[in-house]
Design an enzyme around this catalytic site. Sequence first.
Site, PDB file in Angstrom:
ATOM      1  CE1 TYR A  74     -25.005 -23.934  29.791  1.00  0.00           C
ATOM      2  CE2 TYR A  74     -24.604 -26.244  30.304  1.00  0.00           C
ATOM      3  CZ  TYR A  74     -24.739 -24.927  30.716  1.00  0.00           C
ATOM      4  OH  TYR A  74     -24.643 -24.595  32.044  1.00  0.00           O
ATOM      5  NE  ARG A  77     -29.468 -21.314  29.140  1.00  0.00           N
ATOM      6  CZ  ARG A  77     -28.536 -21.318  30.102  1.00  0.00           C
ATOM      7  NH1 ARG A  77     -28.233 -22.438  30.724  1.00  0.00           N
ATOM      8  NH2 ARG A  77     -27.943 -20.194  30.454  1.00  0.00           N
ATOM      9  CG  HIS A 136     -21.735 -17.300  36.003  1.00  0.00           C
ATOM     10  ND1 HIS A 136     -22.977 -17.310  36.593  1.00  0.00           N
ATOM     11  CD2 HIS A 136     -20.841 -17.158  37.026  1.00  0.00           C
ATOM     12  CE1 HIS A 136     -22.854 -17.159  37.902  1.00  0.00           C
ATOM     13  NE2 HIS A 136     -21.569 -17.056  38.194  1.00  0.00           N
ATOM     14  CB  CYS A 144      -9.962 -28.366  25.009  1.00  0.00           C
ATOM     15  SG  CYS A 144      -9.494 -30.093  25.269  1.00  0.00           S
ATOM     16  CB  CYS A 150      -5.156 -29.311  24.438  1.00  0.00           C
ATOM     17  SG  CYS A 150      -6.492 -28.580  23.567  1.00  0.00           S
ATOM     18  CB  CYS A 256     -10.495 -30.609  21.541  1.00  0.00           C
ATOM     19  SG  CYS A 256      -9.164 -29.401  21.431  1.00  0.00           S
ATOM     20  CB  CYS A 259      -5.859 -32.326  22.342  1.00  0.00           C
ATOM     21  SG  CYS A 259      -7.563 -32.506  22.930  1.00  0.00           S
TER      22      CYS A 259
HETATM   23  C1  BJW Z   1     -36.660 -10.190  36.886  1.00  0.00           C
HETATM   24  C2  BJW Z   1     -37.481 -10.362  35.787  1.00  0.00           C
HETATM   25  C3  BJW Z   1     -37.685  -9.245  35.020  1.00  0.00           C
HETATM   26  C4  BJW Z   1     -37.364 -12.255  36.713  1.00  0.00           C
HETATM   27  N1  BJW Z   1     -37.110  -8.098  35.367  1.00  0.00           N
HETATM   28  N2  BJW Z   1     -36.109  -9.056  37.215  1.00  0.00           N
HETATM   29  C5  BJW Z   1     -20.301 -19.232  49.456  1.00  0.00           C
HETATM   30  C6  BJW Z   1     -21.365 -19.688  50.188  1.00  0.00           C
HETATM   31  C7  BJW Z   1     -22.109 -20.778  49.770  1.00  0.00           C
HETATM   32  C8  BJW Z   1     -21.811 -21.445  48.573  1.00  0.00           C
HETATM   33  C9  BJW Z   1     -20.747 -20.969  47.839  1.00  0.00           C
HETATM   34  C10 BJW Z   1     -20.009 -19.884  48.270  1.00  0.00           C
HETATM   35  N3  BJW Z   1     -19.055 -19.646  47.351  1.00  0.00           N
HETATM   36  C11 BJW Z   1     -19.189 -20.544  46.340  1.00  0.00           C
HETATM   37  C12 BJW Z   1     -20.196 -21.378  46.622  1.00  0.00           C
HETATM   38  C13 BJW Z   1     -20.659 -22.506  45.775  1.00  0.00           C
HETATM   39  C14 BJW Z   1     -21.536 -22.079  44.612  1.00  0.00           C
HETATM   40  C15 BJW Z   1     -22.772 -21.357  45.114  1.00  0.00           C
HETATM   41  O1  BJW Z   1     -22.941 -20.171  44.974  1.00  0.00           O
HETATM   42  N4  BJW Z   1     -23.712 -22.082  45.663  1.00  0.00           N
HETATM   43  C16 BJW Z   1     -24.945 -21.482  46.147  1.00  0.00           C
HETATM   44  C17 BJW Z   1     -26.100 -21.855  45.211  1.00  0.00           C
HETATM   45  C18 BJW Z   1     -25.207 -21.938  47.551  1.00  0.00           C
HETATM   46  N5  BJW Z   1     -20.806 -21.228  43.698  1.00  0.00           N
HETATM   47  C19 BJW Z   1     -19.993 -21.738  42.786  1.00  0.00           C
HETATM   48  O2  BJW Z   1     -19.773 -22.918  42.698  1.00  0.00           O
HETATM   49  C20 BJW Z   1     -19.320 -20.725  41.845  1.00  0.00           C
HETATM   50  N6  BJW Z   1     -17.920 -20.976  41.865  1.00  0.00           N
HETATM   51  C21 BJW Z   1     -17.124 -20.574  42.843  1.00  0.00           C
HETATM   52  O3  BJW Z   1     -17.488 -19.822  43.701  1.00  0.00           O
HETATM   53  O4  BJW Z   1     -15.843 -21.065  42.768  1.00  0.00           O
HETATM   54  C22 BJW Z   1     -15.057 -21.100  43.966  1.00  0.00           C
HETATM   55  C23 BJW Z   1     -15.662 -22.119  44.923  1.00  0.00           C
HETATM   56  C24 BJW Z   1     -16.118 -23.341  44.449  1.00  0.00           C
HETATM   57  C25 BJW Z   1     -16.698 -24.244  45.334  1.00  0.00           C
HETATM   58  C26 BJW Z   1     -16.831 -23.929  46.681  1.00  0.00           C
HETATM   59  C27 BJW Z   1     -16.382 -22.692  47.139  1.00  0.00           C
HETATM   60  C28 BJW Z   1     -15.782 -21.792  46.249  1.00  0.00           C
HETATM   61  C29 BJW Z   1     -19.793 -20.934  40.415  1.00  0.00           C
HETATM   62  C30 BJW Z   1     -21.210 -20.604  40.229  1.00  0.00           C
HETATM   63  C31 BJW Z   1     -21.643 -20.974  38.821  1.00  0.00           C
HETATM   64  C32 BJW Z   1     -23.118 -20.756  38.565  1.00  0.00           C
HETATM   65  N7  BJW Z   1     -23.459 -21.353  37.345  1.00  0.00           N
HETATM   66  C33 BJW Z   1     -24.806 -21.157  36.775  1.00  0.00           C
HETATM   67  C34 BJW Z   1     -24.985 -22.050  35.525  1.00  0.00           C
HETATM   68  C35 BJW Z   1     -23.877 -21.906  34.488  1.00  0.00           C
HETATM   69  C36 BJW Z   1     -24.123 -20.859  33.435  1.00  0.00           C
HETATM   70  C37 BJW Z   1     -25.423 -21.068  32.688  1.00  0.00           C
HETATM   71  O5  BJW Z   1     -25.771 -22.195  32.344  1.00  0.00           O
HETATM   72  O6  BJW Z   1     -26.119 -20.066  32.417  1.00  0.00           O
HETATM   73  O7  BJW Z   1     -25.004 -19.783  36.460  1.00  0.00           O
HETATM   74  S1  BJW Z   1     -26.089 -21.506  37.951  1.00  0.00           S
HETATM   75  C38 BJW Z   1     -27.156 -20.208  37.432  1.00  0.00           C
HETATM   76  O8  BJW Z   1     -27.306 -19.301  38.537  1.00  0.00           O
HETATM   77  C39 BJW Z   1     -26.410 -19.470  36.331  1.00  0.00           C
HETATM   78  C40 BJW Z   1     -26.691 -18.033  36.710  1.00  0.00           C
HETATM   79  O9  BJW Z   1     -25.743 -17.177  36.131  1.00  0.00           O
HETATM   80  C41 BJW Z   1     -26.650 -18.070  38.215  1.00  0.00           C
HETATM   81  C42 BJW Z   1     -27.331 -16.905  38.874  1.00  0.00           C
HETATM   82  O10 BJW Z   1     -28.717 -16.935  38.656  1.00  0.00           O
HETATM   83  P1  BJW Z   1     -29.532 -15.574  38.498  1.00  0.00           P
HETATM   84  O11 BJW Z   1     -29.058 -14.838  37.324  1.00  0.00           O
HETATM   85  O12 BJW Z   1     -29.544 -14.856  39.777  1.00  0.00           O
HETATM   86  O13 BJW Z   1     -30.975 -16.145  38.102  1.00  0.00           O
HETATM   87  P2  BJW Z   1     -32.196 -16.548  39.076  1.00  0.00           P
HETATM   88  O14 BJW Z   1     -33.132 -17.341  38.267  1.00  0.00           O
HETATM   89  O15 BJW Z   1     -31.710 -17.144  40.327  1.00  0.00           O
HETATM   90  O16 BJW Z   1     -32.841 -15.147  39.444  1.00  0.00           O
HETATM   91  C43 BJW Z   1     -33.495 -14.347  38.474  1.00  0.00           C
HETATM   92  C44 BJW Z   1     -33.953 -13.068  39.155  1.00  0.00           C
HETATM   93  O17 BJW Z   1     -34.533 -12.226  38.186  1.00  0.00           O
HETATM   94  C45 BJW Z   1     -35.010 -13.304  40.236  1.00  0.00           C
HETATM   95  O18 BJW Z   1     -34.678 -12.506  41.357  1.00  0.00           O
HETATM   96  C46 BJW Z   1     -36.299 -12.804  39.601  1.00  0.00           C
HETATM   97  O19 BJW Z   1     -37.216 -12.259  40.536  1.00  0.00           O
HETATM   98  C47 BJW Z   1     -35.774 -11.732  38.688  1.00  0.00           C
HETATM   99  N8  BJW Z   1     -36.599 -11.471  37.515  1.00  0.00           N
HETATM  100  N9  BJW Z   1     -37.910 -11.692  35.759  1.00  0.00           N
HETATM  101  C48 BJW Z   1     -36.342  -8.057  36.492  1.00  0.00           C
HETATM  102  N10 BJW Z   1     -38.515  -9.299  33.941  1.00  0.00           N
END
Ligand code: BJW
Length: 354
Positions: A74, A77, A136, A144, A150, A256, A259
């Site tokens: 991070y 990032r 996100h 913390c 806390c 933190c 705390c």
């Molecule tokens: C362009 C381009 C250009 C390129 N122009 N376009 C239901 C079903 C199955 C699983 C789950 C579900 N509900 C929850 C889950 C579990 C899980 C999940 O989704 N798992 C799946 C992977 C299967 N979800 C969670 O755990 C979430 N929490 C939750 O739902 O809580 C309740 C719960 C928990 C547990 C079980 C059930 C319920 C939390 C998700 C947190 C995601 N965190 C991250 C990292 C943290 C933040 C960070 O460090 O930045 O977030 S993972 C990462 O993926 C990051 C992003 O925000 C996120 C999405 O990615 P994004 O933005 O789509 O990026 P890419 O790389 O995937 O795509 C980029 C796109 O851009 C592509 O399409 C390219 O083609 C395009 N592109 N250049 C236009 N120039």
Amino acid sequence: EITVPELDAAAVASFQQHLVQSNRIVAVIGAGLSAASGLATFRGTGGRWAKHDVFMVASPAGWRRDPGLVWQFYAERRRESLRASPNPAHHALAALAKHKPGFVALSQNVDGLLQRAGMVPGSGPGNEDKQLKLLHGNLFDLVCEDSTGCGYVEENKVEEPICEVLSEEAVKKRALGQNVMGMDVEDKPPKASALLFEAIAAKNKKILGGDKFTETAPTATDGAPLRELGEDAKAKMPDTAPVLHSGIEKSELPTCPKCKVHLLRPRVVWFGETLPVDIVAEVDALFEEDKIDLCLVIGTSSQVWPTAGFCERARACGAKVAWVNTRAEDLKSLRDGDWVFLGDAGVVLPEILG
Ligand code: BJW
């Protein structure tokens, strides 16, 4: 290099006709929005998950195992985002927000670029009119780690480095000296690094529950050295012994100030964590509305839930859908009648939003 196909003039015209008449507009945003600012996306070749093990750097179990490794990811990032600038797509969305009070951006991005383009983030009672909802979190808010205890939050801490051990120089030094997992090791051929990563990722997935990710306490095998890998994997290993830990002590990371016991962590949402409750409540209220006129799905692979379901929820409220992405394969819930604008969001959005 992204090739930008010519936009279909008739499609742009029909989209713009609908846009003019639209009041309630929702944008579902992902990392592709910031690609034109030079920030990597997550999935696919060149994505962050090709270099870093998602379970190690973006899950609560990964944090418990090695907070230094997570912080290192991070810290990098934060630096990249601070060095980047909002691109024309960020500015086009900020202009749309000014022009259309009923526009809401639901963004998965944590890079702060939409804010720097002028969009105002906010959620919770009294903030319903703030047009940017950060699903996100935000790289620059620290919290913390003991969220139920806390509850300390520090907003927009852009200070760099966040602590000495996370300075760019310190991170580089460790990477070269130790071959820390997840770092760019410049003195290695890329192929060897890829093989190394593959083996480490397989091992880590085993430790942390793999694709069916479940929250588990660290075990005795957690962080076991690579010599425990199978012979095949070992044969592919480069000579230098890799380590699975960052080598950073907890005492070297930011504590933190309230705390004085627990560590500070970035306020971002990791896999297995729930999205902020006030945001979830506002999103639910939004999708309970009778009418949404338009849903823009911009630069997301629509693989991460709950955001992956937002487009269909908007459709259920009557929204017409427009997709902006470089990859047609990522338009996961495409239907007849949707607008598809394939290309770099940094070029396409300013053009279609006018
Ligand atoms: C362009 C381009 C250009 C390129 N122009 N376009 C239901 C079903 C199955 C699983 C789950 C579900 N509900 C929850 C889950 C579990 C899980 C999940 O989704 N798992 C799946 C992977 C299967 N979800 C969670 O755990 C979430 N929490 C939750 O739902 O809580 C309740 C719960 C928990 C547990 C079980 C059930 C319920 C939390 C998700 C947190 C995601 N965190 C991250 C990292 C943290 C933040 C960070 O460090 O930045 O977030 S993972 C990462 O993926 C990051 C992003 O925000 C996120 C999405 O990615 P994004 O933005 O789509 O990026 P890419 O790389 O995937 O795509 C980029 C796109 O851009 C592509 O399409 C390219 O083609 C395009 N592109 N250049 C236009 N120039």
